[in-house]
Scaffold this motif. Structure first.
Motif, PDB file in Angstrom:
ATOM      1  N   ARG A   1       0.825  -1.225   0.000  1.00  0.00           N
ATOM      2  CA  ARG A   1       0.000   0.000   0.000  1.00  0.00           C
ATOM      3  C   ARG A   1       0.851   1.264   0.000  1.00  0.00           C
ATOM      4  NH1 ARG A   1      -3.777  -2.301   4.686  1.00  0.00           N
ATOM      5  NH2 ARG A   1      -5.013  -3.721   3.422  1.00  0.00           N
TER       6      ARG A   1
ATOM      7  N   ASP B   1      -2.013  -3.842  19.393  1.00  0.00           N
ATOM      8  CA  ASP B   1      -2.710  -4.190  20.636  1.00  0.00           C
ATOM      9  C   ASP B   1      -2.723  -5.711  20.810  1.00  0.00           C
ATOM     10  OD1 ASP B   1      -4.760  -5.180  19.079  1.00  0.00           O
ATOM     11  OD2 ASP B   1      -6.324  -3.878  19.892  1.00  0.00           O
TER      12      ASP B   1
ATOM     13  N   ASP C   1     -17.185  -0.143   3.154  1.00  0.00           N
ATOM     14  CA  ASP C   1     -16.369   0.686   4.059  1.00  0.00           C
ATOM     15  C   ASP C   1     -16.376   0.212   5.508  1.00  0.00           C
ATOM     16  OD1 ASP C   1     -15.162   2.472   2.450  1.00  0.00           O
ATOM     17  OD2 ASP C   1     -16.760   3.983   2.561  1.00  0.00           O
ATOM     18  N   GLN C   2     -17.511  -0.309   5.948  1.00  0.00           N
ATOM     19  CA  GLN C   2     -17.645  -0.695   7.358  1.00  0.00           C
ATOM     20  C   GLN C   2     -16.895  -1.996   7.663  1.00  0.00           C
ATOM     21  OE1 GLN C   2     -18.801   2.253   8.348  1.00  0.00           O
ATOM     22  NE2 GLN C   2     -20.151   1.279   9.823  1.00  0.00           N
TER      23      GLN C   2
ATOM     24  N   LYS D   1      -8.194  -4.591   6.167  1.00  0.00           N
ATOM     25  CA  LYS D   1      -7.894  -3.191   5.845  1.00  0.00           C
ATOM     26  C   LYS D   1      -6.815  -2.627   6.768  1.00  0.00           C
ATOM     27  CE  LYS D   1     -12.142  -2.212   3.560  1.00  0.00           C
ATOM     28  NZ  LYS D   1     -13.568  -2.119   3.781  1.00  0.00           N
TER      29      LYS D   1
ATOM     30  N   PHE E   1     -15.662  -7.455  20.087  1.00  0.00           N
ATOM     31  CA  PHE E   1     -14.453  -7.171  20.867  1.00  0.00           C
ATOM     32  C   PHE E   1     -13.981  -5.750  20.579  1.00  0.00           C
ATOM     33  CE2 PHE E   1     -11.989  -7.923  17.118  1.00  0.00           C
ATOM     34  CZ  PHE E   1     -12.611  -9.002  16.485  1.00  0.00           C
ATOM     35  N   ALA E   2     -13.231  -5.263  21.560  1.00  0.00           N
ATOM     36  CA  ALA E   2     -12.791  -3.862  21.473  1.00  0.00           C
ATOM     37  C   ALA E   2     -11.551  -3.732  20.604  1.00  0.00           C
ATOM     38  CB  ALA E   2     -12.488  -3.350  22.868  1.00  0.00           C
ATOM     39  N   SER E   3     -11.455  -2.611  19.949  1.00  0.00           N
ATOM     40  CA  SER E   3     -10.248  -2.271  19.188  1.00  0.00           C
ATOM     41  C   SER E   3     -10.036  -0.772  19.362  1.00  0.00           C
ATOM     42  CB  SER E   3     -10.451  -2.601  17.710  1.00  0.00           C
ATOM     43  OG  SER E   3     -11.171  -1.557  17.096  1.00  0.00           O
ATOM     44  N   PRO E   4      -8.863  -0.274  19.014  1.00  0.00           N
ATOM     45  CA  PRO E   4      -8.670   1.180  19.138  1.00  0.00           C
ATOM     46  C   PRO E   4      -9.674   1.988  18.310  1.00  0.00           C
ATOM     47  CG  PRO E   4      -6.574   0.089  18.885  1.00  0.00           C
ATOM     48  CD  PRO E   4      -7.618  -0.960  18.646  1.00  0.00           C
ATOM     49  N   LEU E   5     -10.294   1.348  17.326  1.00  0.00           N
ATOM     50  CA  LEU E   5     -11.299   2.064  16.513  1.00  0.00           C
ATOM     51  C   LEU E   5     -12.657   2.095  17.199  1.00  0.00           C
ATOM     52  CD1 LEU E   5     -10.746   0.590  12.945  1.00  0.00           C
ATOM     53  CD2 LEU E   5     -10.055   2.816  13.769  1.00  0.00           C
TER      54      LEU E   5
ATOM     55  N   PHE F   1     -17.108  -2.901  11.529  1.00  0.00           N
ATOM     56  CA  PHE F   1     -17.110  -1.859  12.539  1.00  0.00           C
ATOM     57  C   PHE F   1     -18.480  -1.206  12.520  1.00  0.00           C
ATOM     58  CE2 PHE F   1     -15.855   2.719  13.398  1.00  0.00           C
ATOM     59  CZ  PHE F   1     -15.767   2.540  14.752  1.00  0.00           C
TER      60      PHE F   1
END
Lengths: 150, 408
Positions: free
Chosen positions: A52, A121, B78-79, B97, B114-118, B143
């Motif tokens: 990319r 993470d 996109d999601q 992505k 689950f959690a992610s920084p996003l 997401f």
């Protein structure tokens, strides 16, 4: 006999030169297969491993037990710590199975010169891609931003 | 109304209890919104899983390639963060992505989050078998931005409400403590006034006795002296000296008795608009005569003409200047300011000042720290100012002058 000699010489050359394995075509951070290695930086390179136009820092590490690892660290803009050949380094990461059975590691956290740098993470999400800080793909991703230093 | 410290403590307790209660209510509301949002997302994920399951099975029957192309088409959305297909547990095909991010688990739970920084990521997994019996699993991680938005909004309103609540509590506590202080001050003032009234009643009794027992004989004495005066030889210096001393001292005693009386009797007032410029010009002129008089500087910072009793106010000002003079002041600065319906007078001198021990008793009658003082002047000044509906205070550091502040 000659053929086997030639093959042995080639293998020996590869061992001496320490040519690392190339990144697998699709590779991912497997959070169920984590490991820690410690060794010395032998070679530093930059590659577009995810295709990319983002160059990743790739290190060749010789472990204390003489094993050679190819380590995918992070996009080069994310790291503001200087890494030089010969430095001692400790890496937490996910070990991949490559088609040629060479050792390939995706780094989650690196420690060098007393500094710990988080890169992903616990599930492997790249910290340089946090919303509003990342570079690259998707509408949630913007330009280069933060650093993963702790 | 008497507000005691106990009532204030109860009120404060109520404020703290109610704010704690609203905080918990607010927190539980936020948690409920978050939980409900996640519930909705999971419910949506289950629907997607059912649709995906049917479509994927249908495509797999047509061939593995069809399934993989279908997953790539989903990935374009996109999601969607990642898609993956496993065959017999091994990864067959995947797209992500985010570089190398594919948080797959080994279980086949249809929907998990689950959690992610996003933010929260939802993963839908569907399992199926092809004709030969090989097991395939298809995974879609997406997401659900609405979750994040709703959660952020819930967090923001929680924070806002908590801040608002904290602000209200702070304002209430500040108000209550200021109210408490004011009430305390007022109580002290009422107590002082009460004590003063009692003291004045006692003084009244004494002065009426003095009037009866001393003033009448003293008046007779003075009349007798006046009758004797023409017969005295003014040419004899000794006679003249003793005659003058006798006359002066009788007058001084009569003056003291009159001042005693004025302390105990109510003071009649004649209220009028006072032209301050003229008032102070007269004051300055009167005090420009005596040799030891301090220099008087006037700073008039108001154009107002306060309504008060000119004569009584003058009496108070004279007393202040006399005190300053006796304290060795060379300069008295009088500043007058006006604010709304009030007029503020500051009389500052550069005299010896008043010690910490003495300042508490400075307005008490019959207490004087001067060798020839009667202890009436400042007590009377205070009585006059109170009669005029004002108050008088003093600030001083020993050796650095004194400042009397009058509010009318």
């Amino acid at each position: 006999m000659k053929k086997s000699k030639l093959l042995s010489s080639l293998l020996l050359m590869q061992a001496v030169l320490g040519l690392p394995a190339q990144a697998p075509p699709f590779h991912y951070f497997d959070h169920k297969n984590l490991t820690v290695i410690q060794g010395q930086v032998q070679h530093i390179d930059y590659e577009e491993v995810y295709g990319r136009k983002t160059e990743f820092l790739i290190l060749r590490i010789q472990c204390d037990d003489q094993r050679l690892f190819r380590v995918e660290v992070c996009p080069q803009w994310f790291l503001d710590t200087d890494i030089a050949v010969g430095m001692k380094i400790r890496i937490h990461g996910s070990l991949l199975k490559t088609p040629d059975n060479s050792l390939y590691l995706i780094a989650q956290e690196i420690s060098l010169q007393g500094e710990r740098i988080s890169l992903r993470d616990s599930r492997g999400f790249p910290l340089w891609s946090r919303q509003g800080q990342s570079g690259g793909y998707g509408k949630n991703r913007k330009g280069p931003g933060g650093r993963g230093k702790r | 109304m008497k507000i005691t410290a106990r009532y204030i403590a109860i009120l404060l307790g109520l404020v703290i209890f109610s704010s704690g209660f609203f905080y918990l209510l607010n927190l539980s509301n936020r948690r409920a919104v978050e939980a409900r949002t996640l519930e909705l997302a999971v419910s949506e994920g289950k629907t997607i899983e059912k649709v995906l399951g049917k479509a994927a099975l249908h495509l797999l029957e047509k061939g593995e390639g069809h399934l993989l192309r279908f997953m790539d088409e989903i990935y374009v959305n996109d999601q969607v963060i990642y898609v993956a297909v496993r065959r017999s547990g091994r990864l067959l095909h995947a797209r992500s992505k985010y570089e190398g991010y594919l948080p797959l688990e080994n279980d086949l739970q249809p929907v998990k989050t689950f959690a992610s920084p996003l933010g929260e990521i939802i993963e839908v997994t569907t399992a199926m078998n092809d004709r030969s019996g090989l097991q395939y699993t298809a995974h879609i991680g997406y997401f659900f931005s609405a979750i994040g938005e709703i959660r952020n909004s819930a967090r923001k309103s929680f924070l806002l409400l908590t801040l608002l609540q904290a602000a209200i509590v702070l304002v209430l506590v500040a108000f209550l403590s200021s109210f408490n202080r004011q009430m305390g001050r007022k109580e002290i003032e009422i107590q002082r006034e009460k004590e003063e009234k009692e003291k004045l009643q006692e003084i009244s009794l004494i002065t009426s006795g003095i009037n009866h027992e001393i003033k009448n004989p003293l008046n007779s004495l003075y009349l007798s002296y006046q009758m004797l005066e023409p017969r005295l030889d003014p040419a004899d210096p000794e006679t003249a000296f003793h005659s003058q001393t006798l006359k002066r001292e009788i007058k001084r005693i009569l003056d003291i008795i009159d001042r005693f009386s004025s302390l105990s009797h109510s003071i009649a007032t004649h209220m009028e608009a006072i032209d301050l410029r003229r008032f102070f010009a007269e004051l300055q002129a009167a005090w420009s005569g005596p040799e030891a008089s301090p220099r008087i500087i006037l700073r008039l910072e108001t154009q107002k003409e306060p309504v008060s009793d000119r004569g009584l106010l003058r009496q108070v000002m004279d007393n202040m200047i006399r005190n300053a003079m006796e304290a060795g002041a060379t300069l008295v600065t009088i500043t007058v300011r006006g604010a709304k319906k009030k007029t503020f007078f500051s009389i500052r001198d550069d005299g010896r000042g008043i010690s910490k021990e003495h300042i508490k008793f400075i307005f008490d009658p019959f207490i004087s720290f001067k060798s020839r003082g009667s202890g009436i002047g400042l007590a009377l000044a205070r009585k006059i100012i109170m009669q005029l509906g004002g108050r008088i205070e003093v600030e001083s550091v020993e050796g650095r002058g004194a400042e009397f502040k009058i509010v009318l």
